[in-house]
Design a protein around this motif. Structure first.
Motif, PDB file in Angstrom:
ATOM      1  N   LYS A  51      44.239 130.029  91.185  1.00 28.72           N
ATOM      2  CA  LYS A  51      43.781 128.909  90.354  1.00 28.72           C
ATOM      3  C   LYS A  51      43.039 127.878  91.206  1.00 28.72           C
ATOM      4  N   GLU A  52      43.563 127.613  92.378  1.00 29.07           N
ATOM      5  CA  GLU A  52      42.916 126.666  93.296  1.00 29.07           C
ATOM      6  C   GLU A  52      41.545 127.194  93.733  1.00 29.07           C
ATOM      7  N   LYS A  78      39.675 129.288  92.017  1.00 28.65           N
ATOM      8  CA  LYS A  78      38.830 129.224  90.827  1.00 28.65           C
ATOM      9  C   LYS A  78      38.289 127.801  90.633  1.00 28.65           C
ATOM     10  N   THR A  79      39.120 126.799  90.849  1.00 33.90           N
ATOM     11  CA  THR A  79      38.685 125.402  90.748  1.00 33.90           C
ATOM     12  C   THR A  79      37.630 125.088  91.800  1.00 33.90           C
TER      13      THR A  79
END
Length: 151
Positions: free
Chosen positions: A3-4, A6-7
């Motif tokens: 997720k990090e 992807k951000t």
């Protein structure tokens, strides 16, 4: 962690950079072709049929199959140490052309981009102690002017 990542990737400046690298690589190929296929032959013709890419000095032993060869690429591929100053001249001209084209593009973009409106800046508020010191100074000047004898 995914997720990090992807951000991080979704940030605008990372995507802009990726697009710039891809376009820059394609643009570099265009400029290389322009230099090698259009400009350098014209320069070579002007200076007596010179082909800068074939200007080199052999610095080591040449294999028997390539003795007397003037093929820079073949000598280099065979592992012969060569000082290829002609290839360097071509690369330098390539760089100058690329830098000039980028300069022209940036100049054009700067002319086309709207200039940001300048907002009127309000005068800064003067600190109280500065105003007080200024008043004292002015009063001292006035008092001195009143006590000075006139001529």
């Amino acid at each position: 962690m995914f997720k990090e990542f992807k951000t991080f990737i979704a940030r605008g400046n990372v995507l802009d950079l990726a697009v710039a690298v891809i376009i820059g690589a394609a643009f570099g190929k265009i400029v290389t072709s322009l230099t090698e296929d259009v400009i350098m032959p014209i320069i070579g013709r002007i200076f007596g049929g010179l082909d800068f890419s074939s200007y080199f000095v052999v610095l080591g032993e040449v294999p028997p199959a390539l003795v007397g060869s003037s093929d820079y690429a073949a000598l280099k591929k065979a592992g012969v140490p060569v000082f290829g100053y002609g290839a360097f001249v071509t690369a330098a001209v390539n760089f100058l052309i690329l830098a000039f084209i980028i300069f022209l593009l940036i100049r054009l973009v700067n002319r086309l981009m709207p200039k940001p409106e300048e907002k009127p800046v309000a005068p800064a508020v003067e600190p109280a102690d500065i105003a007080l010191l200024r008043d004292i100074r002015d009063e001292l000047r006035q008092a001195r002017a009143n006590t000075m004898p006139s001529s």
